[in-house]
Design an enzyme around this catalytic site. Sequence first.
Site, PDB file in Angstrom:
ATOM      1  N   ASP A  12      19.012   9.280  -7.065  1.00  0.00           N
ATOM      2  CA  ASP A  12      18.005   9.585  -6.047  1.00  0.00           C
ATOM      3  C   ASP A  12      18.648  10.329  -4.876  1.00  0.00           C
ATOM      4  O   ASP A  12      18.396  10.031  -3.709  1.00  0.00           O
ATOM      5  CB  ASP A  12      17.334   8.297  -5.556  1.00  0.00           C
ATOM      6  CG  ASP A  12      16.047   8.569  -4.764  1.00  0.00           C
ATOM      7  OD1 ASP A  12      15.474   9.675  -4.918  1.00  0.00           O
ATOM      8  OD2 ASP A  12      15.618   7.687  -4.001  1.00  0.00           O
ATOM      9  N   ALA A  31      10.583  -1.896   2.445  1.00  0.00           N
ATOM     10  CA  ALA A  31      11.619  -2.271   3.411  1.00  0.00           C
ATOM     11  C   ALA A  31      11.447  -1.511   4.723  1.00  0.00           C
ATOM     12  O   ALA A  31      10.927  -0.396   4.743  1.00  0.00           O
ATOM     13  CB  ALA A  31      13.000  -2.000   2.839  1.00  0.00           C
ATOM     14  N   LEU A  60      14.286   2.182  12.701  1.00  0.00           N
ATOM     15  CA  LEU A  60      14.903   3.441  12.297  1.00  0.00           C
ATOM     16  C   LEU A  60      14.116   4.149  11.203  1.00  0.00           C
ATOM     17  O   LEU A  60      14.159   5.372  11.095  1.00  0.00           O
ATOM     18  CB  LEU A  60      16.333   3.196  11.804  1.00  0.00           C
ATOM     19  CG  LEU A  60      17.323   2.628  12.832  1.00  0.00           C
ATOM     20  CD1 LEU A  60      18.657   2.320  12.157  1.00  0.00           C
ATOM     21  CD2 LEU A  60      17.523   3.597  13.981  1.00  0.00           C
ATOM     22  N   GLY A  61      13.410   3.386  10.389  1.00  0.00           N
ATOM     23  CA  GLY A  61      12.653   3.993   9.294  1.00  0.00           C
ATOM     24  C   GLY A  61      12.041   2.925   8.422  1.00  0.00           C
ATOM     25  O   GLY A  61      12.298   1.731   8.587  1.00  0.00           O
TER      26      GLY A  61
END
Length: 490
Positions: A148, A37, A31-32
């Site tokens: 963030d 990570a 997914l990304g």
Amino acid sequence: MSRPTSGRPSTAKNPPIGPPKLSGYVFTEKLGSGTYAIVYKAYRKSGSRQVVAIKCVLKSSLNKASTENLLTEIELLKKLNHENIVRLEDFLWDDQYIYLIMEYCSGGDLSNFIRSKRTIPENILKRFLQQIAKAMKYLYDFNIAHMDLKPQNILLTSEYNPTLKIADFGFSKHLFQGDELHLMRGSPLYMAPEIICKGTYDSRVDLWSIGVIIYECLFGRAPFASRTFKELENKIWDSKPVEIPYGVNITDNCRDLILRLLKRDPNERITFEEFFNHPFVDLEHCASNESLSKAINTVANAVKKDQNGEYKEAIKLYCESLGHFIPAIHFEKDEKKKEAIRAKVKEYMNRAEELKRLMKPKRPPAPANGFKRTVSEDPVEELTELCKDNEELTAAMTLVKAAETENSQEDYEQALKHYELALSTFIIFLKDEKSGPRKDLMGKLIHTWMDAAEKIKMFLDVQSLKTEDTSVKEEETVKNYFDTEKCGIQ
């Protein structure tokens, strides 16, 4: 902490790094990815085969700062439980990876959504903002600053009319009144100026980031969007206020909120309390599981006022309940329940319209047989005769007669204006008027005209109140928006 899932640790000094694998789950697609990570879509092998997102953190990539960020994220997500914050299902680890098993959001992130749509209409943005604000209110109540906030960290549950969820709490902090930070946190495009320009900051940086997100949704780019880092740096250090792009049509409330969020000086920036209570955010009327109970309580009070003959208050409460019924209809997923709510709304709004008609000022009685009344039969004509020696009172009597004619013709705004002008003159004169027939008659008629003016005013007040259920039209608008331009998010 959950026990390791891959058996005994390897005895090799430098075991080869393999792809992440987790017992009980099947990884399907990536997914990304970030600095340390990778996030995969996966599903459970057993039971309901629940789809999840698994954030796989390579242990060897972690330094002290990133380890602290990860621990902060795990600690916070374990405690947080809100419909607009991504849920942490579990976390596990093996020799090479730490796994955060997260709620899966199939609509991707807000950044991709904005790119696919280019810009987001104000009515859709308002729904999105209310969800972000609800999550921020929850965090604020726990003294948590996200630090963030950006479109990439706001996930969508689906491509059609999604629920938004705030994610990625790696930079988050527990903050209390007066706490200041000094470390660089966040992403430059969404970072408040004080982080870079002053080096000290507090939780108010989240308000700036929300302002940037709103700006980007509406105008398709962040206010500091730049082609080079040097250009970005110049814009951040520039003291010039952020401006709304010329020629863009947005409501005054929306414009006010953006400009108050994007104040460079945090002391001039809107406060959290002001943000949560801002009329554009309008948390009181956002769609939630509480909307229906708010509507029911409000309409119950309306019925009581109605039964007691307090029609003005009843109409206002019926209309106020609409402000909760419409979001309740939007929130409800079951079509039959939606229609049942709409049927009750129609019933209440019909009653409100009926009460408006009851409050409509009655026309003054016409003279018998169509003939003009004589001075002795008409107190208004009698007072006109008594006032003919005074120009100001004669002019006031002319205004009264105009008001009565306008009232009979249902030109209520003009009638009220003329009644009020005439009354202001009569009240001044009555104070110094000598005792006699003119003063006695003037006193009686002033009460009559004040009563007429008050009835007109009350009618105009309630006449402007909204009694139309627009939920069907609004849902159709939302449906067309999501259907005609697909997000393009896989």
